[in-house]
Design a protein around this motif. Structure first.
Motif, short mmCIF file in Angstrom:
data_model
loop_
_atom_site.label_atom_id
_atom_site.label_comp_id
_atom_site.label_asym_id
_atom_site.label_seq_id
_atom_site.Cartn_x
_atom_site.Cartn_y
_atom_site.Cartn_z
N GLY A 52 0.79 -1.23 0.00
CA GLY A 52 0.00 0.00 0.00
C GLY A 52 0.82 1.28 0.00
O GLY A 52 0.29 2.36 0.23
N MET A 53 2.14 1.16 -0.26
CA MET A 53 2.98 2.36 -0.27
C MET A 53 3.45 2.66 -1.70
O MET A 53 3.63 1.74 -2.50
N THR A 54 3.67 3.94 -1.96
CA THR A 54 4.33 4.31 -3.21
C THR A 54 5.82 4.45 -2.90
O THR A 54 6.25 4.24 -1.77
N ALA A 55 6.61 4.84 -3.91
CA ALA A 55 8.06 4.94 -3.67
C ALA A 55 8.65 6.05 -4.51
O ALA A 55 8.01 6.59 -5.43
N THR A 56 9.88 6.43 -4.13
CA THR A 56 10.67 7.30 -5.01
C THR A 56 12.04 6.65 -5.14
O THR A 56 12.66 6.28 -4.14
N LEU A 57 12.47 6.42 -6.37
CA LEU A 57 13.76 5.75 -6.59
C LEU A 57 14.89 6.77 -6.56
O LEU A 57 14.76 7.87 -7.07
N ASP A 58 16.00 6.35 -5.95
CA ASP A 58 17.18 7.22 -5.91
C ASP A 58 18.37 6.39 -6.39
O ASP A 58 18.80 5.45 -5.70
N HIS A 59 18.89 6.73 -7.58
CA HIS A 59 20.09 6.06 -8.06
C HIS A 59 21.27 6.72 -7.36
O HIS A 59 21.60 7.87 -7.63
N LEU A 60 21.90 5.98 -6.44
CA LEU A 60 22.91 6.58 -5.56
C LEU A 60 24.09 7.16 -6.33
O LEU A 60 24.56 6.57 -7.31
N TYR A 251 13.79 3.89 3.02
CA TYR A 251 13.80 2.43 2.92
C TYR A 251 14.58 1.86 4.12
O TYR A 251 15.69 2.29 4.40
N GLY A 252 13.96 0.92 4.81
CA GLY A 252 14.66 0.25 5.91
C GLY A 252 14.61 0.99 7.23
O GLY A 252 15.18 0.54 8.22
N VAL A 253 13.97 2.15 7.28
CA VAL A 253 13.89 2.90 8.54
C VAL A 253 12.43 2.94 9.00
O VAL A 253 11.55 3.36 8.25
N ARG A 254 12.18 2.49 10.23
CA ARG A 254 10.85 2.50 10.85
C ARG A 254 9.77 1.90 9.94
O ARG A 254 8.74 2.51 9.68
N ARG A 255 10.05 0.66 9.51
CA ARG A 255 9.04 -0.01 8.67
C ARG A 255 7.72 -0.17 9.40
O ARG A 255 6.65 -0.12 8.82
N ASP A 256 7.80 -0.37 10.74
CA ASP A 256 6.59 -0.51 11.55
C ASP A 256 5.70 0.73 11.43
O ASP A 256 4.49 0.64 11.26
N LEU A 257 6.35 1.89 11.49
CA LEU A 257 5.61 3.15 11.42
C LEU A 257 5.01 3.35 10.02
O LEU A 257 3.87 3.82 9.87
N GLN A 258 5.77 2.97 9.00
CA GLN A 258 5.27 3.11 7.62
C GLN A 258 3.98 2.29 7.45
O GLN A 258 2.98 2.78 6.93
N THR A 259 4.04 1.03 7.92
CA THR A 259 2.86 0.15 7.78
C THR A 259 1.67 0.66 8.59
O THR A 259 0.54 0.61 8.14
N ARG A 260 1.99 1.17 9.79
CA ARG A 260 0.91 1.66 10.65
C ARG A 260 0.19 2.85 10.00
O ARG A 260 -1.04 2.92 10.00
N LEU A 261 0.97 3.77 9.42
CA LEU A 261 0.34 4.95 8.80
C LEU A 261 -0.55 4.53 7.63
O LEU A 261 -1.64 5.08 7.44
N VAL A 262 -0.09 3.54 6.85
CA VAL A 262 -0.92 3.05 5.73
C VAL A 262 -2.22 2.49 6.28
O VAL A 262 -3.32 2.81 5.78
N ALA A 263 -2.12 1.69 7.35
CA ALA A 263 -3.32 1.09 7.94
C ALA A 263 -4.28 2.17 8.45
O ALA A 263 -5.50 1.99 8.42
N GLU A 264 -3.73 3.30 8.87
CA GLU A 264 -4.59 4.40 9.37
C GLU A 264 -5.18 5.22 8.23
O GLU A 264 -5.92 6.17 8.46
N GLY A 265 -4.79 4.91 7.00
CA GLY A 265 -5.38 5.61 5.85
C GLY A 265 -4.54 6.77 5.31
O GLY A 265 -5.02 7.55 4.49
#
Ligand code: FDA
Length: 309
Positions: A52-60, A251-265
């Motif tokens: 349920g998340m979108t993304a932005t790609l960053d070519h390092l 990416y890789g930081v606070r995945r729990d928070l990312q998922t929670r925000l999606v669940a909250e809408g």
């Protein structure tokens, strides 16, 4: 103190060369980096999209010193925009102007960025210009303002740690530019930036409110739960629906928070870095959170013990 020390290490060329060729360092980097190839990054984006998340790609990559490197980075940028369209993932892309040649010449970086933004425009996709250290802010905004006259599928980033960001934001709000607000990942002098976390955080909240009230689809990029809470409260109070802004996280930081925000809408976009040039990016993530240094040292020690070293 630790933050400053780790940040300084990020700028050491010999350490970068050592780390980039070291298997363990590479394994560590994979906590924050989606892989070395575009295919791996697209697979990571697909996985985020499924959650349920979108993304932005960053070519390092950053601070290139030759036109050839800048031109190669530009080609990869155009390829990213084409591949995102071809694979139908929900994703845009972010670029650093020093990767596109800003240290060589501003016009060169602007021309290279224009090619990527035009590729994005062909696919109706969006391109974000990351913000680098304070010495680049004037030139980055200059490139942005000129390009925005030609193409509106481009946005920029402001850092709450810099004193100037309030007035920069006013100029950006006036032209209805899309802005991402972050705290700022670079070591800045007291002449340019707040040095106390409490001041950086208070400035973030001030800028966030301006952006939510008057901005064009603002991006609130932080893992700071109290600022995220403040954003939700302010939006609800002002009757600003969750479809009118997005939270962004790394990416890789606070995945729990990312998922929670999606669940909250809420809308969540994850910043997905990929490529070989991960050393400065990894070191900035270490500097942000000294516990990461311990996490990394711990995993190196465990691995070494496992091999009987
Ligand atoms: P803060 O550093 O106060 O952290 C709050 C909490 O988040 C911590 O307590 C911890 O739980 C967690 N956390 C934060 N960083 C972590 C880490 N590395 N590892 C593990 N946990 C961590 N900067 C910039 O100068 N120019 C730019 O263009 C961008 N672009 C950008 C895009 C996106 C999508 C994000 C999320 C961030 C950036 N940044 C950036 C980086 C930004 O400036 C900042 O350095 C980091 O986001 C960390 O700051 P926080 O706002 O998360 O707060």
């Amino acid at each position: 103190m630790i933050r400053q020390a780790v940040y300084r290490l990020s700028q050491q060329r010999h350490l970068r060369n050592f780390a980039t060729h070291n298997g363990r360092a590479r394994t560590m980097a994979l906590r924050f980096v989606a892989g070395e190839t575009l295919d791996e990054a697209i697979a990571a984006v697909r996985n985020l999209n499924r959650q349920g998340m979108t993304a932005t790609l960053d070519h390092l990559g950053e601070n290139v010193s030759s036109r050839k490197e800048a031109s190669e980075a530009t080609q990869v940028g155009c390829e990213i925009m084409d591949t995102v369209a071809a694979t139908d993932v929900q994703c845009n892309a972010s670029f650093k102007l020093t990767q596109l040649g800003l240290d060589i010449n501003q016009e060169l970086a602007a021309d290279n960025l224009r090619q990527i933004v035009e590729a994005g425009s062909r696919h109706d996709n969006f391109v974000r210009i990351d913000m680098e250290s304070s010495e680049y802010v004037d030139r980055t905004l200059d490139v942005f303002f000129k390009l925005f006259v030609e193409q509106t599928n481009v946005g920029v980033v402001l850092q709450s740690m810099l004193y100037r960001s309030g007035s920069d934001l006013e100029r950006l709000l006036e032209i209805k530019a899309r802005v991402r607000i972050v705290k700022g990942a670079y070591l800045e002098p007291p002449s340019a930036a707040f040095q106390r976390k409490a001041d950086v955080d208070a400035a973030f909240v001030r800028l966030m409110r301006m952006m939510l009230s008057r901005g064009e689809y603002p991006a609130i990029a932080t893992h700071d739960e109290s600022i995220i809470g403040e954003t939700k409260r302010y939006a609800a109070q002002q009757g600003i629906g969750p479809e009118r802004f997005e939270f962004q996280m790394l990416y890789g930081v606070r995945r729990d928070l990312q998922t929670r925000l999606v669940a909250e809408g809420y809308r969540v976009r994850t910043y997905v870095p990929f490529g070989n040039h991960w050393y400065p990016y990894l070191m900035r993530r270490m500097a942000e959170r000294p516990a990461n240094v311990m996490f990394v040292l711990g995993s190196v020690a465990r691995e070494a013990r496992g091999r009987g070293e």
